[in-house]
Enzyme design. Structure first.
Site, PDB file in Angstrom:
ATOM      1  N   ASP A  34      58.382  -9.663  53.693  1.00 49.69           N
ATOM      2  CA  ASP A  34      58.908  -9.357  54.813  1.00 49.69           C
ATOM      3  C   ASP A  34      58.950  -7.794  55.328  1.00 49.69           C
ATOM      4  O   ASP A  34      59.359  -7.182  56.318  1.00 49.69           O
ATOM      5  CB  ASP A  34      60.288  -9.717  54.957  1.00 49.69           C
ATOM      6  N   GLY A  35      58.252  -6.878  54.342  1.00 46.68           N
ATOM      7  CA  GLY A  35      58.184  -5.605  54.441  1.00 46.68           C
ATOM      8  C   GLY A  35      59.150  -4.590  53.749  1.00 46.68           C
ATOM      9  O   GLY A  35      59.058  -3.433  53.505  1.00 46.68           O
ATOM     10  N   ARG A  92      68.651  18.934  59.348  1.00 48.57           N
ATOM     11  CA  ARG A  92      68.972  19.745  60.560  1.00 48.57           C
ATOM     12  C   ARG A  92      69.845  19.121  61.480  1.00 48.57           C
ATOM     13  O   ARG A  92      70.555  19.906  62.100  1.00 48.57           O
ATOM     14  CB  ARG A  92      67.514  19.888  61.255  1.00 48.57           C
ATOM     15  N   HIS A 125      68.045  23.348  54.751  1.00 53.24           N
ATOM     16  CA  HIS A 125      67.884  24.060  56.207  1.00 53.24           C
ATOM     17  C   HIS A 125      69.306  24.976  56.356  1.00 53.24           C
ATOM     18  O   HIS A 125      69.138  26.147  56.724  1.00 53.24           O
ATOM     19  CB  HIS A 125      68.034  22.767  57.221  1.00 53.24           C
ATOM     20  N   ASP A 165      62.972  33.188  63.154  1.00 55.30           N
ATOM     21  CA  ASP A 165      64.474  33.103  63.843  1.00 55.30           C
ATOM     22  C   ASP A 165      65.434  33.681  62.586  1.00 55.30           C
ATOM     23  O   ASP A 165      65.307  33.779  61.510  1.00 55.30           O
ATOM     24  CB  ASP A 165      64.838  31.470  64.153  1.00 55.30           C
ATOM     25  N   LYS A 188      65.157  33.155  68.334  1.00 54.09           N
ATOM     26  CA  LYS A 188      64.607  32.109  68.817  1.00 54.09           C
ATOM     27  C   LYS A 188      65.548  31.180  69.387  1.00 54.09           C
ATOM     28  O   LYS A 188      66.960  31.364  69.093  1.00 54.09           O
ATOM     29  CB  LYS A 188      63.970  31.217  67.697  1.00 54.09           C
ATOM     30  N   ASP A 214      59.066  30.507  57.325  1.00 51.76           N
ATOM     31  CA  ASP A 214      60.133  29.505  57.920  1.00 51.76           C
ATOM     32  C   ASP A 214      60.315  28.566  56.867  1.00 51.76           C
ATOM     33  O   ASP A 214      59.592  28.209  55.907  1.00 51.76           O
ATOM     34  CB  ASP A 214      59.639  28.852  59.210  1.00 51.76           C
TER      35      ASP A 214
HETATM   36  C1  R5P Z   1      64.700  25.154  62.500  1.00 49.47           C
HETATM   37  O1  R5P Z   1      65.523  26.231  63.096  1.00 49.47           O
HETATM   38  C2  R5P Z   1      63.629  25.459  61.315  1.00 49.47           C
HETATM   39  O2  R5P Z   1      64.022  26.418  60.795  1.00 49.47           O
HETATM   40  C3  R5P Z   1      62.415  25.469  61.911  1.00 49.47           C
HETATM   41  O3  R5P Z   1      62.172  26.717  62.416  1.00 49.47           O
HETATM   42  C4  R5P Z   1      61.863  24.257  62.822  1.00 49.47           C
HETATM   43  O4  R5P Z   1      62.569  23.100  62.393  1.00 49.47           O
HETATM   44  C5  R5P Z   1      60.538  24.201  63.074  1.00 49.47           C
HETATM   45  O5  R5P Z   1      60.085  23.212  63.811  1.00 49.47           O
HETATM   46  P1  R5P Z   1      59.032  23.342  64.868  1.00 49.47           P
HETATM   47  O6  R5P Z   1      57.721  23.489  63.976  1.00 49.47           O
HETATM   48  O7  R5P Z   1      58.942  21.868  65.312  1.00 49.47           O
HETATM   49  O8  R5P Z   1      59.222  24.449  65.695  1.00 49.47           O
END
Ligand code: R5P
Length: 291
Positions: A34-35, A92, A125, A165, A188, A214
Site C-alpha cells: 500500500d506504499g 521555518r 533556521h 538577509d 529582505k 544563506d
Molecule cells: C529564509 O529566511 C531562509 O533563510 C532562506 O533565505 C530562504 O528559505 C530561501 O528560500 P528561497 O530560496 O525560496 O528564496
C-alpha cells in the site's frame, strides 16, 4: 558506536563514520504494497547508535522515515540513540505567523524527542528553536567549512561574503572570518513563499568576487533577488553558497541562468553541488552532547 544511514544521509554518514572511527551500516528501506515505508537496521545493536537521515523533500515521507529509523534502532538493542538530522524540515514554521497556524517545528521536535536520546542538526533556521526538543540538542554550523573552501578556491582574489538577509548575517560573518573576506548583509522582505524583495543598500562590492551565503536555498528566489542588487553595485562574479541546497522548482538552472558561476553547498542535502562536508562540525556537536 555505530553509524546507521538512510539513503538521504548516506554520504554524510560515511564521512562521519570516518571522522568518528566508527562502524557504518546502511538502513535497508522497503515498501509495503500500500506504499507504507518499512526500514530495517542490523538486528543486534548495542551501545550508542547514531542514525543519520536528512529530511529533504519529500519532507513528510522523510520525517516519517526518520521516526521509524530511530524506533528501529531502539527496538533492536541500542542503549542510546543519537538522531543526526543535518537538514530538518519545517524549521521555518517556527512560530505562529497567522492566526490558526501551528508551530510545526515544535511538533517535529517533540516527535523526534520521543524517539531519540539526543539530536544534532546543522545551521538550524532559528537556533533558539533547539529549545523545542525535550532531549539534549546541538546545532553545528557549516560556516567554518564553507569559509575554508572559499579560502582555497578564491585564494588571492578580492572576496566579499554577503548575507541576503539579517537571518544569515552571522553565518556570513563566521564564513568571512575564516576566508579573510569583507562581509555585510542585505535587507529582505518576504512577500510570499516564492517572492522576496531586497532593499537597496550601499555595499563595497565593486569589482569583487561576491559569495552570497544563506542557510538554505529553496526556490532560489532570495539568491536571485540578492544577485540583482549586488550586480547593480558592480559585483564582478557571483557565487551562491549555502548549507542546505534544497533547490526546488528548478532552482539550480535558474541560479546559473541568473548569472551565478557556481552553487557551493554542503552534504546536509545530497545534490551535485556538494563541495563541503559537515562531518567535522557534526562530530564536534556529538562530542558536546552530555553522555
Ligand atoms: C529564509 O529566511 C531562509 O533563510 C532562506 O533565505 C530562504 O528559505 C530561501 O528560500 P528561497 O530560496 O525560496 O528564496
Amino acid at each position: 558506536m555505530i553509524v546507521l544511514a538512510t539513503a538521504e544521509g548516506a554520504r554524510l554518514a560515511r564521512r562521519l563514520a570516518d571522522v568518528l572511527d566508527a562502524e557504518l551500516a546502511p538502513i535497508e528501506e522497503d515498501r509495503f504494497p500500500d506504499g507504507e515505508q518499512i526500514v530495517r537496521v542490523p538486528p543486534e545493536l548495542d551501545g550508542t547508535v547514531i542514525v543519520v537521515h536528512s529530511m529533504v523533500p519529500p519532507q513528510d515521507e522523510n520525517f516519517l522515515k526518520c521516526l521509524i529509523a530511530l524506533d528501529a534502532a531502539r527496538e533492536n538493542g541500542a542503549d542510546r540513540v543519537i538522531a543526526v538530522v543535518p537538514y530538518v524540515a519545517y524549521s521555518r514554521q517556527d512560530k505562529r505567523f497567522e492566526p490558526g497556524e501551528p508551530v510545526s517545528f515544535r511538533a517535529v521536535a517533540r516527535a523526534i524527542s520521543a524517539n531519540a536520546d539526543a539530536f544534532v542538526t546543522v545551521d538550524l533556521h532559528e537556533p533558539s528553536t533547539l529549545e523545542f526538543f525535550d532531549v539534549p540538542a546541538e546545532n553545528a554550523t557549516a560556516a567554518e567549512e564553507i569559509g575554508k573552501y572559499l579560502r582555497e578556491r578564491f585564494d588571492g582574489e578580492e572576496l566579499a561574503v554577503i548575507a541576503p538577509d539579517e537571518g544569515a548575517r552571522e553565518l556570513a560573518e563566521r564564513t568571512a572570518s575564516v576566508c579573510d573576506a569583507e562581509h555585510d548583509h542585505l535587507e529582505k522582505e518576504r512577500i510570499s513563499g516564492e517572492e522576496v524583495r531586497i532593499y537597496p543598500k550601499e555595499l563595497d562590492v565593486e569589482g569583487k568576487t561576491v559569495v552570497i551565503v544563506d542557510d538554505m536555498i529553496d526556490t532560489g528566489g532570495t539568491m536571485i533577488e540578492a544577485a540583482k542588487a549586488l550586480k547593480e553595485q558592480g559585483a564582478e562574479e557571483l557565487y551562491a553558497a549555502c548549507t542546505h541546497a534544497l533547490l526546488t522548482r528548478n532552482a539550480a538552472s535558474r541560479l546559473l541562468a541568473a548569472g551565478f558561476k557556481d552553487i557551493i553547498a554542503t552534504d546536509t542535502v545530497p545534490t551535485p553541488y556538494e563541495r563541503v562536508s559537515v562531518a567535522e562540525p557534526v562530530s564536534e556537536a556529538i562530542d558536546r552532547l552530555p553522555e
